[in-house]
Design a protein around this motif. Structure first.
Motif, PDB file in Angstrom:
ATOM      1  N   HIS A   1       0.792  -1.097   0.068  1.00 29.61           N
ATOM      2  CA  HIS A   1      -0.008   0.047   0.023  1.00 29.61           C
ATOM      3  C   HIS A   1       0.938   1.141  -0.058  1.00 29.61           C
ATOM      4  N   ARG A   2       1.796   1.338   0.840  1.00 24.89           N
ATOM      5  CA  ARG A   2       2.666   2.382   0.953  1.00 24.89           C
ATOM      6  C   ARG A   2       3.392   2.681  -0.338  1.00 24.89           C
ATOM      7  N   MET A   3       3.907   1.442  -1.070  1.00 26.78           N
ATOM      8  CA  MET A   3       4.592   1.835  -2.293  1.00 26.78           C
ATOM      9  C   MET A   3       3.673   2.375  -3.460  1.00 26.78           C
ATOM     10  N   CYS A   4       2.521   1.867  -3.228  1.00 31.54           N
ATOM     11  CA  CYS A   4       1.417   2.425  -4.259  1.00 31.54           C
ATOM     12  C   CYS A   4       1.210   3.814  -4.243  1.00 31.54           C
TER      13      CYS A   4
ATOM     14  N   TYR B   1      -3.949  11.133   2.028  1.00 36.63           N
ATOM     15  CA  TYR B   1      -3.014  10.511   1.291  1.00 36.63           C
ATOM     16  C   TYR B   1      -1.601   9.758   1.906  1.00 36.63           C
ATOM     17  N   ARG B   2      -1.248  10.327   2.685  1.00 38.79           N
ATOM     18  CA  ARG B   2       0.175  10.082   3.354  1.00 38.79           C
ATOM     19  C   ARG B   2       0.019   9.535   4.520  1.00 38.79           C
ATOM     20  N   HIS B   3      -0.791   8.898   5.166  1.00 37.61           N
ATOM     21  CA  HIS B   3      -0.966   8.471   6.576  1.00 37.61           C
ATOM     22  C   HIS B   3      -1.530   7.318   6.472  1.00 37.61           C
TER      23      HIS B   3
ATOM     24  N   LEU C   1       2.950   3.811  -9.931  1.00 40.35           N
ATOM     25  CA  LEU C   1       1.935   2.741  -9.357  1.00 40.35           C
ATOM     26  C   LEU C   1       0.996   3.527  -8.756  1.00 40.35           C
ATOM     27  N   TYR C   2       0.945   4.762  -8.230  1.00 45.55           N
ATOM     28  CA  TYR C   2      -0.108   5.682  -7.873  1.00 45.55           C
ATOM     29  C   TYR C   2      -0.968   5.957  -9.041  1.00 45.55           C
ATOM     30  N   LYS C   3      -0.249   6.673  -9.975  1.00 41.09           N
ATOM     31  CA  LYS C   3      -0.936   7.396 -11.342  1.00 41.09           C
ATOM     32  C   LYS C   3      -1.830   6.249 -11.903  1.00 41.09           C
ATOM     33  N   TYR C   4      -1.320   5.150 -12.228  1.00 43.07           N
ATOM     34  CA  TYR C   4      -1.986   4.122 -13.248  1.00 43.07           C
ATOM     35  C   TYR C   4      -2.995   3.065 -12.418  1.00 43.07           C
ATOM     36  N   LEU C   5      -2.441   3.068 -11.261  1.00 41.37           N
ATOM     37  CA  LEU C   5      -3.184   1.818 -10.055  1.00 41.37           C
ATOM     38  C   LEU C   5      -4.082   2.391  -9.148  1.00 41.37           C
ATOM     39  N   HIS C   6      -3.167   2.899  -8.351  1.00 48.76           N
ATOM     40  CA  HIS C   6      -4.080   3.394  -6.886  1.00 48.76           C
ATOM     41  C   HIS C   6      -4.943   4.694  -6.945  1.00 48.76           C
ATOM     42  N   ALA C   7      -4.548   5.500  -7.884  1.00 50.01           N
ATOM     43  CA  ALA C   7      -5.189   6.520  -7.994  1.00 50.01           C
ATOM     44  C   ALA C   7      -6.896   6.449  -8.180  1.00 50.01           C
TER      45      ALA C   7
ATOM     46  N   ASP D   1      -4.281  -3.477  -9.013  1.00 50.84           N
ATOM     47  CA  ASP D   1      -4.093  -2.663  -7.462  1.00 50.84           C
ATOM     48  C   ASP D   1      -4.652  -3.734  -6.510  1.00 50.84           C
ATOM     49  N   GLY D   2      -5.990  -4.411  -6.780  1.00 47.51           N
ATOM     50  CA  GLY D   2      -6.492  -5.180  -5.735  1.00 47.51           C
ATOM     51  C   GLY D   2      -5.749  -6.264  -5.409  1.00 47.51           C
ATOM     52  N   ILE D   3      -5.148  -6.852  -6.714  1.00 50.42           N
ATOM     53  CA  ILE D   3      -4.502  -8.198  -6.834  1.00 50.42           C
ATOM     54  C   ILE D   3      -2.898  -7.944  -5.980  1.00 50.42           C
ATOM     55  N   LEU D   4      -2.395  -6.665  -5.870  1.00 51.89           N
ATOM     56  CA  LEU D   4      -1.126  -6.563  -5.380  1.00 51.89           C
ATOM     57  C   LEU D   4      -1.272  -6.434  -3.921  1.00 51.89           C
ATOM     58  N   HIS D   5      -2.583  -5.890  -3.478  1.00 53.11           N
ATOM     59  CA  HIS D   5      -2.850  -5.727  -2.242  1.00 53.11           C
ATOM     60  C   HIS D   5      -2.998  -7.055  -1.492  1.00 53.11           C
ATOM     61  N   SER D   6      -3.574  -7.982  -2.118  1.00 56.17           N
ATOM     62  CA  SER D   6      -3.753  -9.446  -1.670  1.00 56.17           C
ATOM     63  C   SER D   6      -2.861 -10.212  -1.982  1.00 56.17           C
ATOM     64  N   LEU D   7      -1.627 -10.417  -2.619  1.00 57.64           N
ATOM     65  CA  LEU D   7      -0.668 -11.024  -3.138  1.00 57.64           C
ATOM     66  C   LEU D   7       0.032 -11.538  -1.748  1.00 57.64           C
ATOM     67  N   PRO D   8       0.189 -10.688  -0.582  1.00 53.70           N
ATOM     68  CA  PRO D   8       1.032 -11.359   0.402  1.00 53.70           C
ATOM     69  C   PRO D   8       0.475 -12.574   0.877  1.00 53.70           C
ATOM     70  N   HIS D   9      -1.073 -12.711   0.877  1.00 56.01           N
ATOM     71  CA  HIS D   9      -1.606 -13.867   1.457  1.00 56.01           C
ATOM     72  C   HIS D   9      -1.160 -14.910   0.680  1.00 56.01           C
ATOM     73  N   VAL D  10      -0.765 -14.926  -0.711  1.00 55.39           N
ATOM     74  CA  VAL D  10      -0.156 -16.089  -1.353  1.00 55.39           C
ATOM     75  C   VAL D  10       1.424 -16.250  -0.946  1.00 55.39           C
TER      76      VAL D  10
END
Length: 273
Positions: free
Chosen positions: A145-148, A243-245, A154-160, A183-192
Motif C-alpha cells: 500500500h505504501r509503495m502504491c 494520502y500520506r498516513h 503505481l499511484y498514477k496508473y493503479l492506486h489513483a 491494484d486489488g491483486i497486489l494488495h492481496s498478494l501477500p496472502h499467497v
C-alpha cells in the motif's frame, strides 16, 4: 509429496464448489467446467455475494437505520457515488477472484507449505503459524500500500482509481473493493507469498483471504469510531483525505512502527486549534 495427501486439498475445494455453486446455479451451468474454472466461478460468486450483502447491510444500518447517529447526514455518500463504486468494483471482481483461484491451484499441486488438517501439526503449532501468517500479511500489505503511494507510476496508473474517493461523503462500504484490478491483486498478494514461508492450514488461508475482503469493506464505512489498535474507519478516512498516513490493513501497528500513523483524536484536535 504423496498423491493421496494432495488429493485432500482437491476434495476440499471441490466440496466448496458444490456448496456455493450448487446453491445458486443449476448444475448444468458449472459441473461441465474444469476444476480450475469451477473454483474461479465459486470465488467470483462468493465474493460478489459477500460484497453486496455486507456493503448493503452496513450502509442500511449506518446511513438509514442509525441516520445521523454514526455519520452526520452531510457525510452520507450520494447514490451516484455508491453506484460508481459498485461499477468499478464489479469490473475488478473477475480479476480479484483469480488470485484465490491461483492460490488454490498452487496448493493443490504441492507448490506451497499448506497442510489440510490441523491434526497434521497440532493446535499449538497451528495457532503460532496463524499468528505469524497474519503478521507477515499485515507487514506485506502495509508496504504494498505504501509503495502504491510512494512510487509515482503505481499511484498514477493503479492506486489513483481508489483515491478518487477522497472526502468523507464519497467513501462508503461499497468503495472498499473499488480498485484497479491489478491494484486489488497486489494488495492481496501477500496472502499467497506467505504460503511459501509459513506452514499454513489451507481452510484458514482461504478464510483469511475472505476476511480480508470483509475488513476492507468495514474500514470504508466512514464511521469515525476509534478502536485501538485496529485499523478502523476513523483511521482509514484520514488516509483517504491526506494520502500520506495510515497504510495498514487490520491494525495501526505497522503505521506506528514506520512513522506513518495519524491518530483521529489528534487530527480532530488539530482542526479545532
Amino acid at each position: 509429496m504423496d498423491q493421496s495427501y494432495m488429493q485432500m486439498f482437491v476434495e476440499e475445494t471441490s466440496f466448496s464448489n458444490r456448496m456455493v455453486l450448487g446453491a445458486v446455479l443449476p448444475m448444468s451451468v458449472w459441473e461441465p467446467l474444469p476444476h480450475f474454472l469451477q473454483s474461479w466461478l465459486r470465488n467470483f460468486t462468493a465474493g460478489t455475494i459477500i460484497y453486496f450483502v455486507t456493503s448493503s447491510l452496513w450502509c442500511f444500518y449506518i446511513y438509514y437505520y442509525k441516520f445521523n447517529v454514526y455519520v452526520h447526514k452531510d457525510a452520507i455518500p450520494s447514490r451516484k457515488a455508491i453506484c460508481m463504486q459498485i461499477y468499478v468494483s464489479m469490473k475488478g471482481m473477475p480479476w480479484f477472484s483469480a488470485l484465490p483461484t491461483i492460490s488454490e491451484y498452487l496448493v493443490e499441486n504441492g507448490w506451497s507449505r499448506c497442510f489440510p488438517r490441523i491434526s497434521d501439526v497440532g493446535w499449538v503449532s497451528y495457532t503460532r503459524n496463524v499468528g505469524l501468517y497474519w503478521l507477515l500479511v499485515e507487514f506485506g500489505v502495509y508496504w504494498v500500500h505504501r509503495m502504491c503511494h510512494d512510487i509515482r507510476p503505481l499511484y498514477k496508473y493503479l492506486h489513483a482509481t481508489h483515491h478518487v474517493y477522497n472526502k468523507q461523503n464519497t467513501v462508503s462500504p461499497f468503495a472498499g473493493m473499488a480498485l484497479h484490478p491489478l491494484d486489488g491483486i497486489l494488495h492481496s498478494l501477500p496472502h499467497v507469498v506467505v504460503l511459501y514461508i509459513v506452514p499454513t492450514h489451507f481452510t484458514t488461508h482461504i478464510a483469511l483471504m475472505f476476511l480480508d475482503a470483509l475488513w476492507t469493506i468495514n474500514i470504508h464505512d466512514n464511521v469515525n469510531g476509534k478502536l485501538w489498535p485496529l485499523m478502523g474507519a476513523g483511521y482509514h478516512i484520514i488516509h483517504h483525505t491526506t494520502y500520506r498516513h495510515n497504510y495498514g490493513r487490520y491494525t495501526i501497528w505497522m503505521d506506528r512502527i514506520f512513522g506513518t500513523l495519524c491518530d483521529p483524536k489528534k487530527e480532530d484536535e488539530g482542526k479545532r486549534s
